[in-house]
Design a protein around this motif. Structure first.
Motif, PDB file in Angstrom:
ATOM      1  N   SER A  23       0.832  -1.208   0.000  1.00  0.00           N
ATOM      2  CA  SER A  23       0.000   0.000   0.000  1.00  0.00           C
ATOM      3  C   SER A  23       0.865   1.255   0.000  1.00  0.00           C
ATOM      4  CB  SER A  23      -0.965  -0.007   1.185  1.00  0.00           C
ATOM      5  OG  SER A  23      -0.283  -0.110   2.426  1.00  0.00           O
ATOM      6  N   THR A  24       2.032   1.184   0.639  1.00  0.00           N
ATOM      7  CA  THR A  24       2.972   2.321   0.612  1.00  0.00           C
ATOM      8  C   THR A  24       3.445   2.581  -0.802  1.00  0.00           C
ATOM      9  OG1 THR A  24       3.745   1.966   2.886  1.00  0.00           O
ATOM     10  CG2 THR A  24       5.239   3.127   1.395  1.00  0.00           C
ATOM     11  N   ARG A  25       3.860   1.534  -1.490  1.00  0.00           N
ATOM     12  CA  ARG A  25       4.333   1.691  -2.866  1.00  0.00           C
ATOM     13  C   ARG A  25       3.222   2.235  -3.768  1.00  0.00           C
ATOM     14  NH1 ARG A  25       9.248  -1.210  -3.749  1.00  0.00           N
ATOM     15  NH2 ARG A  25       9.779  -2.619  -2.032  1.00  0.00           N
ATOM     16  N   LYS A 249     -14.651  -7.597  24.608  1.00  0.00           N
ATOM     17  CA  LYS A 249     -15.326  -7.996  23.368  1.00  0.00           C
ATOM     18  C   LYS A 249     -14.942  -7.054  22.225  1.00  0.00           C
ATOM     19  CE  LYS A 249     -19.319 -10.043  25.723  1.00  0.00           C
ATOM     20  NZ  LYS A 249     -20.809 -10.036  25.890  1.00  0.00           N
ATOM     21  N   HIS A 250     -13.678  -6.666  22.187  1.00  0.00           N
ATOM     22  CA  HIS A 250     -13.232  -5.762  21.135  1.00  0.00           C
ATOM     23  C   HIS A 250     -13.365  -6.416  19.757  1.00  0.00           C
ATOM     24  CE1 HIS A 250     -11.750  -2.999  24.096  1.00  0.00           C
ATOM     25  NE2 HIS A 250     -10.872  -3.863  24.580  1.00  0.00           N
ATOM     26  N   ARG A 251     -13.849  -5.646  18.812  1.00  0.00           N
ATOM     27  CA  ARG A 251     -13.832  -6.054  17.400  1.00  0.00           C
ATOM     28  C   ARG A 251     -13.471  -4.801  16.608  1.00  0.00           C
ATOM     29  NH1 ARG A 251     -17.706  -8.250  13.186  1.00  0.00           N
ATOM     30  NH2 ARG A 251     -16.539  -9.969  12.265  1.00  0.00           N
ATOM     31  N   MET A 252     -12.235  -4.410  16.785  1.00  0.00           N
ATOM     32  CA  MET A 252     -11.734  -3.118  16.304  1.00  0.00           C
ATOM     33  C   MET A 252     -10.752  -3.323  15.153  1.00  0.00           C
ATOM     34  SD  MET A 252     -11.617   0.278  16.888  1.00  0.00           S
ATOM     35  CE  MET A 252     -12.398   0.353  18.512  1.00  0.00           C
ATOM     36  N   PRO A 253     -11.131  -3.001  13.910  1.00  0.00           N
ATOM     37  CA  PRO A 253     -10.160  -3.075  12.811  1.00  0.00           C
ATOM     38  C   PRO A 253      -8.982  -2.140  13.067  1.00  0.00           C
ATOM     39  CG  PRO A 253     -12.403  -2.882  11.965  1.00  0.00           C
ATOM     40  CD  PRO A 253     -12.470  -2.613  13.444  1.00  0.00           C
ATOM     41  N   VAL A 254      -7.800  -2.566  12.636  1.00  0.00           N
ATOM     42  CA  VAL A 254      -6.582  -1.758  12.831  1.00  0.00           C
ATOM     43  C   VAL A 254      -5.908  -1.617  11.467  1.00  0.00           C
ATOM     44  CG1 VAL A 254      -4.437  -1.474  14.114  1.00  0.00           C
ATOM     45  CG2 VAL A 254      -6.358  -2.719  15.156  1.00  0.00           C
ATOM     46  N   PHE A 255      -6.072  -0.458  10.859  1.00  0.00           N
ATOM     47  CA  PHE A 255      -5.560  -0.192   9.518  1.00  0.00           C
ATOM     48  C   PHE A 255      -4.152   0.399   9.566  1.00  0.00           C
ATOM     49  CE2 PHE A 255     -10.183   0.325   9.065  1.00  0.00           C
ATOM     50  CZ  PHE A 255     -10.454  -0.400   7.914  1.00  0.00           C
ATOM     51  N   TYR A 256      -3.401   0.186   8.488  1.00  0.00           N
ATOM     52  CA  TYR A 256      -2.244   1.028   8.216  1.00  0.00           C
ATOM     53  C   TYR A 256      -2.770   2.293   7.560  1.00  0.00           C
ATOM     54  CZ  TYR A 256       0.890  -2.894   9.099  1.00  0.00           C
ATOM     55  OH  TYR A 256       1.577  -3.936   9.692  1.00  0.00           O
ATOM     56  N   TYR A 257      -2.202   3.428   7.903  1.00  0.00           N
ATOM     57  CA  TYR A 257      -2.681   4.694   7.340  1.00  0.00           C
ATOM     58  C   TYR A 257      -2.564   4.706   5.813  1.00  0.00           C
ATOM     59  CZ  TYR A 257       2.049   6.431   6.470  1.00  0.00           C
ATOM     60  OH  TYR A 257       3.323   6.596   5.983  1.00  0.00           O
ATOM     61  N   GLY A 262      -4.938   4.944   0.347  1.00  0.00           N
ATOM     62  CA  GLY A 262      -5.191   4.264  -0.921  1.00  0.00           C
ATOM     63  C   GLY A 262      -6.674   4.102  -1.202  1.00  0.00           C
ATOM     64  N   LYS A 263      -7.436   3.739  -0.196  1.00  0.00           N
ATOM     65  CA  LYS A 263      -8.888   3.573  -0.381  1.00  0.00           C
ATOM     66  C   LYS A 263      -9.528   4.900  -0.765  1.00  0.00           C
ATOM     67  CE  LYS A 263     -13.150   1.985   1.818  1.00  0.00           C
ATOM     68  NZ  LYS A 263     -13.609   1.346   0.569  1.00  0.00           N
ATOM     69  N   ALA A 264      -9.138   5.972  -0.087  1.00  0.00           N
ATOM     70  CA  ALA A 264      -9.709   7.284  -0.388  1.00  0.00           C
ATOM     71  C   ALA A 264      -9.304   7.776  -1.774  1.00  0.00           C
ATOM     72  CB  ALA A 264      -9.288   8.294   0.673  1.00  0.00           C
ATOM     73  N   LEU A 272      -4.827  -3.136  -1.985  1.00  0.00           N
ATOM     74  CA  LEU A 272      -4.315  -2.627  -0.717  1.00  0.00           C
ATOM     75  C   LEU A 272      -4.196  -3.730   0.328  1.00  0.00           C
ATOM     76  CD1 LEU A 272      -6.501   0.607  -0.598  1.00  0.00           C
ATOM     77  CD2 LEU A 272      -4.082   0.456  -1.226  1.00  0.00           C
ATOM     78  N   MET A 273      -4.591  -4.939  -0.051  1.00  0.00           N
ATOM     79  CA  MET A 273      -4.545  -6.115   0.819  1.00  0.00           C
ATOM     80  C   MET A 273      -5.303  -5.891   2.134  1.00  0.00           C
ATOM     81  SD  MET A 273      -0.757  -7.781   0.219  1.00  0.00           S
ATOM     82  CE  MET A 273      -1.233  -9.347   0.952  1.00  0.00           C
ATOM     83  N   LEU A 274      -6.461  -5.257   2.021  1.00  0.00           N
ATOM     84  CA  LEU A 274      -7.286  -5.064   3.212  1.00  0.00           C
ATOM     85  C   LEU A 274      -7.779  -6.391   3.771  1.00  0.00           C
ATOM     86  CD1 LEU A 274      -9.347  -1.912   2.171  1.00  0.00           C
ATOM     87  CD2 LEU A 274      -7.576  -2.036   3.916  1.00  0.00           C
ATOM     88  N   ASP A 275      -7.822  -7.401   2.908  1.00  0.00           N
ATOM     89  CA  ASP A 275      -8.289  -8.719   3.354  1.00  0.00           C
ATOM     90  C   ASP A 275      -7.286  -9.413   4.266  1.00  0.00           C
ATOM     91  OD1 ASP A 275      -6.441  -9.042   1.282  1.00  0.00           O
ATOM     92  OD2 ASP A 275      -7.387 -10.863   0.521  1.00  0.00           O
ATOM     93  N   LYS A 276      -6.076  -8.845   4.400  1.00  0.00           N
ATOM     94  CA  LYS A 276      -5.076  -9.453   5.280  1.00  0.00           C
ATOM     95  C   LYS A 276      -5.292  -9.071   6.743  1.00  0.00           C
ATOM     96  CE  LYS A 276      -0.094 -10.382   5.525  1.00  0.00           C
ATOM     97  NZ  LYS A 276       0.190  -9.934   6.896  1.00  0.00           N
ATOM     98  N   LEU A 277      -6.089  -8.043   6.997  1.00  0.00           N
ATOM     99  CA  LEU A 277      -6.373  -7.657   8.373  1.00  0.00           C
ATOM    100  C   LEU A 277      -7.139  -8.777   9.071  1.00  0.00           C
ATOM    101  CD1 LEU A 277      -7.492  -3.932   7.899  1.00  0.00           C
ATOM    102  CD2 LEU A 277      -5.204  -4.829   8.340  1.00  0.00           C
ATOM    103  N   ILE A 278      -6.799  -9.031  10.323  1.00  0.00           N
ATOM    104  CA  ILE A 278      -7.452 -10.106  11.062  1.00  0.00           C
ATOM    105  C   ILE A 278      -8.885  -9.712  11.425  1.00  0.00           C
ATOM    106  CG2 ILE A 278      -7.366 -11.577  13.118  1.00  0.00           C
ATOM    107  CD1 ILE A 278      -5.145 -12.085  11.033  1.00  0.00           C
ATOM    108  N   VAL A 279      -9.059  -8.544  12.020  1.00  0.00           N
ATOM    109  CA  VAL A 279     -10.413  -8.029  12.256  1.00  0.00           C
ATOM    110  C   VAL A 279     -10.876  -7.404  10.942  1.00  0.00           C
ATOM    111  CG1 VAL A 279     -11.865  -6.478  13.600  1.00  0.00           C
ATOM    112  CG2 VAL A 279      -9.886  -7.588  14.672  1.00  0.00           C
ATOM    113  N   PRO A 280     -11.943  -7.900  10.339  1.00  0.00           N
ATOM    114  CA  PRO A 280     -12.327  -7.465   8.987  1.00  0.00           C
ATOM    115  C   PRO A 280     -12.577  -5.963   8.907  1.00  0.00           C
ATOM    116  CG  PRO A 280     -13.608  -9.376   9.673  1.00  0.00           C
ATOM    117  CD  PRO A 280     -12.867  -8.909  10.883  1.00  0.00           C
ATOM    118  N   PRO A 281     -12.049  -5.305   7.870  1.00  0.00           N
ATOM    119  CA  PRO A 281     -12.293  -3.870   7.699  1.00  0.00           C
ATOM    120  C   PRO A 281     -13.762  -3.540   7.495  1.00  0.00           C
ATOM    121  CG  PRO A 281     -11.220  -4.790   5.752  1.00  0.00           C
ATOM    122  CD  PRO A 281     -11.184  -5.845   6.804  1.00  0.00           C
ATOM    123  N   SER A 282     -14.527  -4.530   7.046  1.00  0.00           N
ATOM    124  CA  SER A 282     -15.964  -4.310   6.816  1.00  0.00           C
ATOM    125  C   SER A 282     -16.674  -3.888   8.091  1.00  0.00           C
ATOM    126  CB  SER A 282     -16.612  -5.579   6.250  1.00  0.00           C
ATOM    127  OG  SER A 282     -16.415  -6.673   7.133  1.00  0.00           O
TER     128      SER A 282
END
Length: 296
Positions: A23-25, A249-257, A262-264, A272-282
């Motif tokens: 995502s940086t690249r 009971k946290h279900r908090m997505p943790v994104f790289y900035y 990139g999404k914006a 952006l490999m958002l699917d690699k996050l353990i807690v789903p970005p959805s």
């Protein structure tokens, strides 16, 4: 072009945090920042090297500075705060001629030590700027409430890192605001998550990272956003362990900035490999959509 930089991805960038590297690249290409990989780069020593030998630790990072000096670039940049700390500390310590001579005996040649060393975050904030990035936004993050977490070494010690405020940094806050997101006040933005103690003292990581997640919930954040692979791992990958340890009971997505930039900018979630996050970005994006619907 907004500059050409020798790029140091760091070891985790090709492994556990590959989504951060990609995502940086991607956003650097979009924003006109040319990245040239440092040829034959090697590990900077990560967190343990300096506990063994300060000269060797410095030499591990100095070797990468030496390799970068063969390139026609404006400076050296890296996305990883740990790598940044090591590279900048090596450069700082080599201002002492006697220490520099000891380091150079372990290398293939003398180090000029002339290139500025910065984080990718610093280049985006100071060279590109939030206003210019806002102009390129095609999919604003309106309605997404974020808790920005910098970690404890991105801006400290200030005499070496020399970027933003060491106690209350705002670069990531302002970049997220430029994307249209709502940035929550987050008083623990530079407190430690437990770092690499996840192996030796898991209880420490559970306590410190759990405290960060608790506060993110308290300020009604939909997600946290960070710039550090180790912080992201502790908060995301270990979140289930933290819940178990603290009966939370946290279900908090943790994104790289970089993923959110990139999404914006209209880049697909797959690139952006958002699917690699353990807690789903959805989880966060659904809350964002709810806020938008309620405001319309």
């Amino acid at each position: 072009m907004s500059g050409t930089y020798a790029y140091y991805p760091g070891c985790s960038g090709l492994g556990t945090s590959v989504e951060y590297d990609l995502s940086t690249r991607a956003i650097c290409r979009e924003l006109g920042i040319e990245l040239v990989d440092i040829p034959d780069w090697s590990c900077c020593g990560s967190t343990p090297a300096h506990t063994v030998d300060h000269t060797l630790s410095c030499a591990l990072s100095a070797r990468n500075i030496f390799q970068a000096e063969s390139l026609d670039v404006d400076g050296i940049i890296t996305p990883c705060p740990s790598c940044l700390t090591n590279l900048k500390t090596a450069s700082h310590r080599m201002q002492n001629d006697a220490f520099k001579a000891r380091v150079e005996r372990l290398l293939d040649g003398p180090v000029e030590n002339r290139l500025p060393i910065m984080s990718v975050l610093q280049v985006l904030f100071e060279t590109i700027g939030p206003a210019a990035i806002a102009e390129k936004v095609t999919e604003p993050l309106t309605g997404l409430r974020l808790a920005p977490y910098y970690g404890c070494i991105m801006n400290r010690p200030p005499e070496i890192m020399d970027f933003d405020d060491c106690e209350n940094p705002v670069a990531m806050d302002e970049l997220m605001t430029a994307l249209g997101a709502d940035v929550a006040p987050f008083p623990l933005k530079v407190e430690c998550c437990g770092a690499s103690f996840g192996v030796a003292r898991k209880d420490m990581v559970m306590k410190l990272s759990g405290r960060l997640l608790d506060l993110a919930e308290d300020v009604s954040a939909h997600a946290m956003v960070t710039a550090c692979p180790l912080c992201q791992m502790n908060l995301d990958l270990r979140q289930k362990q933290i819940n178990s340890a603290h009966k939370a009971k946290h279900r908090m997505p943790v994104f790289y900035y970089t993923q959110l930039i990139g999404k914006a900018l209209g880049m697909g979630e797959e690139s952006l490999m958002l699917d690699k996050l353990i807690v789903p970005p959805s989880v966060a994006f659904r809350k964002m959509d709810e806020v938008r619907r309620s405001a319309s």
